[in-house]
Design an enzyme around this catalytic site. Structure first.
Site, mmCIF file in Angstrom:
data_model
loop_
_atom_site.group_PDB
_atom_site.id
_atom_site.type_symbol
_atom_site.label_atom_id
_atom_site.label_comp_id
_atom_site.label_asym_id
_atom_site.label_seq_id
_atom_site.Cartn_x
_atom_site.Cartn_y
_atom_site.Cartn_z
ATOM 1 N N LYS A 128 104.510 -13.774 -13.105
ATOM 2 C CA LYS A 128 104.453 -12.676 -14.083
ATOM 3 C C LYS A 128 104.680 -11.331 -13.392
ATOM 4 O O LYS A 128 104.584 -11.213 -12.178
ATOM 5 C CB LYS A 128 103.104 -12.691 -14.797
ATOM 6 C CG LYS A 128 101.899 -12.462 -13.893
ATOM 7 C CD LYS A 128 100.605 -12.550 -14.676
ATOM 8 C CE LYS A 128 99.397 -12.309 -13.764
ATOM 9 N NZ LYS A 128 98.119 -12.336 -14.511
ATOM 10 N N ARG A 130 87.476 -12.483 -22.061
ATOM 11 C CA ARG A 130 88.747 -11.786 -22.230
ATOM 12 C C ARG A 130 89.466 -12.531 -23.339
ATOM 13 O O ARG A 130 88.915 -12.686 -24.425
ATOM 14 C CB ARG A 130 89.500 -11.766 -20.890
ATOM 15 C CG ARG A 130 90.584 -10.715 -20.806
ATOM 16 C CD ARG A 130 91.128 -10.560 -19.402
ATOM 17 N NE ARG A 130 91.730 -11.792 -18.889
ATOM 18 C CZ ARG A 130 92.284 -11.895 -17.675
ATOM 19 N NH1 ARG A 130 92.280 -10.855 -16.863
ATOM 20 N NH2 ARG A 130 92.831 -13.030 -17.290
ATOM 21 N N TYR A 179 100.013 19.330 1.341
ATOM 22 C CA TYR A 179 99.533 20.030 0.157
ATOM 23 C C TYR A 179 98.017 20.194 0.189
ATOM 24 O O TYR A 179 97.282 19.307 0.629
ATOM 25 C CB TYR A 179 99.925 19.266 -1.107
ATOM 26 C CG TYR A 179 101.397 19.365 -1.440
ATOM 27 C CD1 TYR A 179 102.005 20.593 -1.654
ATOM 28 C CD2 TYR A 179 102.180 18.218 -1.541
ATOM 29 C CE1 TYR A 179 103.349 20.673 -1.965
ATOM 30 C CE2 TYR A 179 103.529 18.292 -1.845
ATOM 31 C CZ TYR A 179 104.111 19.532 -2.058
ATOM 32 O OH TYR A 179 105.442 19.617 -2.358
ATOM 33 N N MET A 206 105.017 13.096 -2.780
ATOM 34 C CA MET A 206 105.878 12.204 -3.553
ATOM 35 C C MET A 206 106.853 11.431 -2.678
ATOM 36 O O MET A 206 107.100 10.241 -2.894
ATOM 37 C CB MET A 206 106.651 12.983 -4.623
ATOM 38 C CG MET A 206 107.542 12.093 -5.490
ATOM 39 S SD MET A 206 108.378 12.994 -6.815
ATOM 40 C CE MET A 206 107.007 13.323 -7.928
#
Length: 361
Positions: A37, A132, A251, A303
């Site tokens: 999956k 669940r 940063y 990033m």
């Protein structure tokens, strides 16, 4: 001096198949199904299924029918189970790709009885303690004898199998035995995913569902990992430079040099799926004299870049590769440092389109 700019993710399919075969041996005589999956945990379902099918795997689990459709060409004679079941949005795909939906609620069963394909025998998920998806005992009491006999498998899922001594393992095993004996005495059963395989034969039933361990993750952390690492994530150094004492890094200026240092700017960041929580916590591995050196990440993960301390290295230079995942710093190690789990980490990393991705067969 060569210069590179792009992170590289290498996936070793040979080791993945070897992991599968070991888990298959541990599961025997139960059928060993492969869980692929979420695009095989982000690593590429087409490539993974192609390798596993060649190795003899004939049973697969996906989350959604759309995933089953994508892998069907690579597993033409396999049974493909759909864990999220079937609905209006996936019925056509289930029928066309000959998928086996896992019916997980009374409402879904009503839908299937009205609209499903009579040639497909679905599986049923029952509740044993995870709370669940799944039919409760009261739900099962409302089903007819014909409905109860119409399922190909009865399935449940362990909540605490990564802790061998946890009381929930015995609790759920007893519940599963009791409900199976009462409602599904002749129906094949599956209870365990990867971590349940290591709990012993009594948890295996007729099929095990091999997921995370197959991809090298340690799903039984109470014992040494028997699985081989299948991943190598590396990123190139874009620049090496001195960091004077008292200067800040990254940063928000969260790191300040306590002494004269040397830093390397490495071309990978949270835009590539690297967790920002590795800020001032994770490591980048470099090699000198064939020995690994664990170089701490300094300041914030940005990033596209991370900055690490290479003061102890003499030869590191622009164009060298630092390793974020390999045999010395595994996916479990980096996930631990990031404060997450390896499942989430590889799923996010694997699907990133900025990597140069290659497969080793």
């Amino acid at each position: 001096m060569p210069i590179y700019t792009t992170p590289v993710l290498n996936i070793n399919l040979k080791k993945l198949v070897e992991n599968y075969n070991l888990l298959k041996e541990l599961s025997a005589p139960a059928i060993a199904a492969a869980v692929v999956k979420d695009d095989a945990y982000g690593l590429g379902a087409a490539e993974v299924v192609n390798a596993l099918y060649a190795a003899g795997c004939r049973h697969y689990y996906v989350a959604h029918a759309s995933e089953g459709v994508l892998i069907r060409p690579f597993a033409p004679a396999a049974e493909i189970f759909v864990l999220q079941g079937v609905g209006e949005d996936s019925l056509a795909a289930v029928k066309e790709a000959r998928l086996t939906p896992v019916i997980c609620s009374p409402d879904m069963l009503k839908f299937w009885n009205c609209s499903g394909d009579k040639a497909i025998r679905p599986a049923i998920q029952i509740e044993t303690g995870l709370n669940r998806l799944g039919f409760t005992e009261k739900d099962l009491e409302k089903l007819t004898a014909e409905e109860l006999q119409g399922f190909s498998y009865v399935l449940s899922h362990l909540s605490c199998a990564d802790e061998a001594a946890h009381f929930m393992n015995t609790h759920q095993l007893e519940n599963f035995h009791r409900l199976k004996a009462r409602f599904f005495p002749k129906t094949p059963a599956t209870l365990s995913a990867s971590d349940g395989v290591f709990l012993g034969d009594e948890f295996h039933f007729d099929m095990t569902r091999l997921g995370a361990a197959m991809y090298g993750i340690n799903t039984a952390p109470y014992r040494p990992n028997q699985m081989q690492n299948i991943l190598e994530l590396k990123a190139p150094v874009l620049q090496v430079k001195p960091l004077p004492k008292g200067e800040f890094v990254g940063y928000s200026a969260t790191f300040r040099a306590p002494k004269e240092m040397k830093i390397a700017i490495v071309s990978i960041g949270y835009g590539d799926g690297l967790p920002r929580s590795l800020s001032s916590r994770g490591n980048v591995v470099f090699y000198e004299e064939n020995k690994p050196h664990f170089c701490p990440i300094l300041g914030r993960v940005s990033m596209d870049n991370i900055i690490c301390d290479v003061s102890a290295l003499e030869k590191v230079q622009t164009g060298d590769f630092g390793y974020l995942i390999n045999d010395d710093y595994t996916v479990d190690d980096i996930a631990r440092d990031a404060g997450t789990i390896a499942y989430e980490l590889i799923s996010n990393l694997g699907k990133n389109k900025r990597f140069i991705k290659s497969y080793l067969a």
